[in-house]
Design an enzyme around this catalytic site. Sequence first.
Site, PDB file in Angstrom:
ATOM      1  N   ASP A 196       0.843  -1.198   0.000  1.00 49.08           N
ATOM      2  CA  ASP A 196       0.000   0.000   0.000  1.00 49.08           C
ATOM      3  C   ASP A 196       0.876   1.245   0.000  1.00 49.08           C
ATOM      4  OD1 ASP A 196      -2.945   1.131   0.916  1.00 49.08           O
ATOM      5  OD2 ASP A 196      -1.305   2.273   1.815  1.00 49.08           O
ATOM      6  N   TYR A 245       2.569   9.991  -0.161  1.00 52.65           N
ATOM      7  CA  TYR A 245       3.711   9.429   0.565  1.00 52.65           C
ATOM      8  C   TYR A 245       5.034   9.766  -0.108  1.00 52.65           C
ATOM      9  CZ  TYR A 245       0.076   6.463   2.706  1.00 52.65           C
ATOM     10  OH  TYR A 245      -1.032   5.992   3.338  1.00 52.65           O
ATOM     11  N   LYS A 300      -3.084   5.935  -4.017  1.00 56.57           N
ATOM     12  CA  LYS A 300      -4.200   6.811  -3.651  1.00 56.57           C
ATOM     13  C   LYS A 300      -4.077   8.181  -4.314  1.00 56.57           C
ATOM     14  CE  LYS A 300      -3.875   4.772   0.973  1.00 56.57           C
ATOM     15  NZ  LYS A 300      -2.460   4.354   0.870  1.00 56.57           N
ATOM     16  N   HIS A 345      -8.063   9.373  -1.353  1.00 53.62           N
ATOM     17  CA  HIS A 345      -7.377   9.402  -0.062  1.00 53.62           C
ATOM     18  C   HIS A 345      -8.221  10.046   1.045  1.00 53.62           C
ATOM     19  CE1 HIS A 345      -2.952   9.328   1.472  1.00 53.62           C
ATOM     20  NE2 HIS A 345      -3.787   8.998   2.428  1.00 53.62           N
TER      21      HIS A 345
END
Length: 279
Positions: free
Chosen positions: A50, A55, A79, A112
């Site tokens: 994931d 990120y 996401k 998200h």
Amino acid sequence: MNITTLSDTFTLNNGVRIPAIGLGTWQSKDGREATSAVRAALEAGYRHIDTADAYENEESVGRAVREFGQRDDIFLTTKLWNEDHGYDATLKAFERSRKKLDTDYVDLYLMHWPCGFDFMDTWRAFEKLAGDGKVRALGVSNFLRPHMEKLLAEAEIKPVLDQVETHPWLTQPDLHAYLAAQDIKTESWSPLMQGKFSDISELKTLAEKYDKHPAQILVRWNLQHGYIVIPKSTDAAHIKTNAAVFDFELTDAEIATIDGLDKGERLGPDPAEFMKDKP
């Protein structure tokens, strides 16, 4: 379904199968740290990774997946970030993520955050991505019940899961019950409480009883609730330990004890704070 091995899966409402345990990569630094963590997970038997645009490690995650090979055996999630809501912006953002991941398709694409209730143009772009074969399953993250009710009322494709903060201090039973009634899976983020499990005596007691680490008790608790769980670590030994949860089972009373630790305390943002407009 009883999850008994790291390779076991849940079946989503569109028939796609998702490994019950995955590696979370939030705060895994782009470069060697993220690549090494994903590589360690894959070598340990994980087949679910994931990540997210936010990120800032998609390239490193993609590199590890590519170097490992067996792409069709790996369930890869990313996401859409908040700044990219809207039909055209979503399509562009997805393509950017796909290129960073260096993959022809993504197994699961998540919105998200709901960012209020103005997300249907975004979801229609999600549906196009699914129709074009670029995404195998569509889902959301951090959706509360009002968000989900709006989405279900207007969507052509039902989301397969909602990735939400879930741990003993924030059990959200009403939300999880609602999702289950809609045949939408729960996926838990921050299941290891960002390390704060060390403050909880009940988890320590259970860990001692089963000769396990408190983190393993938390993973097991999630699985026995029927939740998909994505513990995050960048340490190879911890990554293995987090998935070594198939040689014991919590009793119903122990599950209830952990459930009883709920105090409505979030470790991450409240989805309501991302609201930009009213329903």
